[in-house]
Scaffold this active site. Sequence first.
Site, PDB file in Angstrom:
ATOM      1  N   ARG A  58     -51.135 -22.703  34.483  1.00  0.00           N
ATOM      2  CA  ARG A  58     -50.867 -22.280  33.094  1.00  0.00           C
ATOM      3  C   ARG A  58     -52.148 -22.072  32.296  1.00  0.00           C
ATOM      4  O   ARG A  58     -52.208 -21.273  31.367  1.00  0.00           O
ATOM      5  CB  ARG A  58     -49.958 -23.307  32.410  1.00  0.00           C
ATOM      6  CG  ARG A  58     -49.764 -23.022  30.941  1.00  0.00           C
ATOM      7  CD  ARG A  58     -48.528 -23.635  30.298  1.00  0.00           C
ATOM      8  NE  ARG A  58     -48.153 -24.950  30.732  1.00  0.00           N
ATOM      9  CZ  ARG A  58     -48.741 -26.081  30.361  1.00  0.00           C
ATOM     10  NH1 ARG A  58     -49.790 -26.061  29.555  1.00  0.00           N
ATOM     11  NH2 ARG A  58     -48.291 -27.240  30.799  1.00  0.00           N
ATOM     12  N   TYR A 111     -47.810  -4.956  12.026  1.00  0.00           N
ATOM     13  CA  TYR A 111     -46.749  -4.821  13.040  1.00  0.00           C
ATOM     14  C   TYR A 111     -45.599  -5.747  12.641  1.00  0.00           C
ATOM     15  O   TYR A 111     -45.814  -6.936  12.381  1.00  0.00           O
ATOM     16  CB  TYR A 111     -47.364  -5.213  14.383  1.00  0.00           C
ATOM     17  CG  TYR A 111     -46.428  -5.360  15.537  1.00  0.00           C
ATOM     18  CD1 TYR A 111     -45.677  -4.284  15.998  1.00  0.00           C
ATOM     19  CD2 TYR A 111     -46.339  -6.580  16.207  1.00  0.00           C
ATOM     20  CE1 TYR A 111     -44.837  -4.437  17.091  1.00  0.00           C
ATOM     21  CE2 TYR A 111     -45.507  -6.730  17.306  1.00  0.00           C
ATOM     22  CZ  TYR A 111     -44.757  -5.655  17.738  1.00  0.00           C
ATOM     23  OH  TYR A 111     -43.938  -5.799  18.810  1.00  0.00           O
ATOM     24  N   ASP A 183     -55.475  -7.308  14.224  1.00  0.00           N
ATOM     25  CA  ASP A 183     -54.763  -6.731  15.363  1.00  0.00           C
ATOM     26  C   ASP A 183     -55.487  -5.422  15.719  1.00  0.00           C
ATOM     27  O   ASP A 183     -55.371  -4.420  15.013  1.00  0.00           O
ATOM     28  CB  ASP A 183     -53.296  -6.475  14.983  1.00  0.00           C
ATOM     29  CG  ASP A 183     -52.474  -5.955  16.171  1.00  0.00           C
ATOM     30  OD1 ASP A 183     -53.068  -5.317  17.070  1.00  0.00           O
ATOM     31  OD2 ASP A 183     -51.252  -6.170  16.186  1.00  0.00           O
ATOM     32  N   LYS A 208     -50.535  -2.299  25.779  1.00  0.00           N
ATOM     33  CA  LYS A 208     -50.691  -0.872  25.425  1.00  0.00           C
ATOM     34  C   LYS A 208     -51.843  -0.260  26.240  1.00  0.00           C
ATOM     35  O   LYS A 208     -51.709  -0.067  27.423  1.00  0.00           O
ATOM     36  CB  LYS A 208     -50.917  -0.711  23.913  1.00  0.00           C
ATOM     37  CG  LYS A 208     -50.090  -1.639  23.028  1.00  0.00           C
ATOM     38  CD  LYS A 208     -48.612  -1.413  23.109  1.00  0.00           C
ATOM     39  CE  LYS A 208     -47.889  -2.366  22.179  1.00  0.00           C
ATOM     40  NZ  LYS A 208     -46.541  -2.693  22.595  1.00  0.00           N
TER      41      LYS A 208
HETATM   42  C1  PLP Z   1     -49.851  -3.113  16.840  1.00  0.00           C
HETATM   43  C2  PLP Z   1     -49.099  -3.981  17.791  1.00  0.00           C
HETATM   44  N1  PLP Z   1     -49.433  -5.265  17.900  1.00  0.00           N
HETATM   45  C3  PLP Z   1     -48.787  -6.099  18.714  1.00  0.00           C
HETATM   46  C4  PLP Z   1     -47.725  -5.663  19.479  1.00  0.00           C
HETATM   47  C5  PLP Z   1     -46.986  -6.633  20.359  1.00  0.00           C
HETATM   48  O1  PLP Z   1     -47.287  -6.426  21.696  1.00  0.00           O
HETATM   49  P1  PLP Z   1     -46.271  -6.854  22.859  1.00  0.00           P
HETATM   50  O2  PLP Z   1     -45.196  -5.849  22.884  1.00  0.00           O
HETATM   51  O3  PLP Z   1     -47.140  -6.903  24.061  1.00  0.00           O
HETATM   52  O4  PLP Z   1     -45.759  -8.213  22.482  1.00  0.00           O
HETATM   53  C6  PLP Z   1     -47.329  -4.334  19.395  1.00  0.00           C
HETATM   54  C7  PLP Z   1     -46.189  -3.837  20.209  1.00  0.00           C
HETATM   55  O5  PLP Z   1     -45.648  -2.779  19.993  1.00  0.00           O
HETATM   56  C8  PLP Z   1     -48.032  -3.462  18.525  1.00  0.00           C
HETATM   57  O6  PLP Z   1     -47.675  -2.170  18.382  1.00  0.00           O
END
Ligand code: PLP
Length: 393
Positions: A58, A111, A183, A208
């Site tokens: 982990r 987000y 982010d 992504k």
């Molecule tokens: C800007 C952004 N941050 C975080 C995330 C979250 O990522 P995950 O889908 O891997 O949890 C996303 C997902 O669409 C996103 O677009």
Amino acid sequence: MKKENKTHDETKLISGGRDPESNFGIVNPPVYHASTVLSPTLADWRTRDPMKDIVYGRMGTPTQKSLENATALLEGGDKAFATSSGLGAITVALMSFTEAGDHVLMTDSAYNPARSFCLNVLAKYGVETTFFDPTIGKNISNLMKKNTKVVYAETPGSLSFEMQDIPAISEITHEHGAVLMHDNTWGTPLFFKSFDMGVDISIHAATKYIVGHSDAMLGILVTTDKHYETVYRGFRSSGQHAAPDDCYLALRGLRTLGVRLNQHQENALVVARWLESREEISQVLYPALESHPGHELWKRDFLGSTGLFSIILDKHYDDISLGAMLDEMDLFAMGASWGGYESLILPGSPIRSATKWAPEGTLLRLHIGLEHTENLISDLDAGLARLKAASKP
Ligand SMILES: Cc1ncc(COP(=O)(O)O)c(C=O)c1O
């Protein structure tokens, strides 16, 4: 005298996190599946250090550490932590730096699940969140409270695409003794150097662009030595675990991040400019376009732009018209997420509390993939014709 040679990002992408000497000369760090890691002696058991050594599945396998080291190197941070998803990285970051009685300032363009985590979970533990106008810049000082511990940014917002002045926000955040989280999924460690911009904790949905092939879930937190222990405590206590196969896929994706992003950027610019010329579109929200209100900030702070942007249609369309357009698209598919090699399209509605979001038309978010732009444009052209034909005059 030997000439000092700067290691360029393209080179870091290839060499970061690799250690063939420890793996029989194998070029790619192999996948290690592990829970139990044996100690050869009691002395080893007593002294092994979970922050440095491989001690339990982990807490990270060699595959995970390779990915973490490569990402930190690329972004210019000191240490990284891989989590089970991008949202996992967001929640670990926020939990690590807050406690009951604290206050978080979060961009209104964040987000949506990050907002929900603050409102639905942190609030239950006595942490209050205030949302701020993404374009606030230095004026964020007016919102800082004595108990503000975290400022949370996302530039550009991944649905509405406002740009944020991160250096200005960083200065105020640090004057107040808080930490700045960002982010950086859109910018990636390649196109936005968070730590040069004054960010303390950089968050990536590696799902992504880093993975890049829409086939794995992963988050990565990158931070500095100053904040490492706080993030480490939160990470370790939260039960986060990054799947070894997904770490491997992310590491494999990272090697081609540069060439993929250059192509996403080139394609996105061609498609965005074409969309800008269409009468069915009232706005193209892509920071690399001169018409974008945040274009100057993008030019100042970013090293490139990626494949995700939104458009605002000339009016609000009902689902019958939108369905006529979207159901029959040939290349643009509908599905959550972005950053893979394929093009995507979805309607979206930003959720706001500090600012008003009321454009005069429907928002569609597009991810521009690696297909040929001529094919992407003809797909959109035919889609817009179907939209118009289906909508009431
Ligand atoms: C800007 C952004 N941050 C975080 C995330 C979250 O990522 P995950 O889908 O891997 O949890 C996303 C997902 O669409 C996103 O677009």
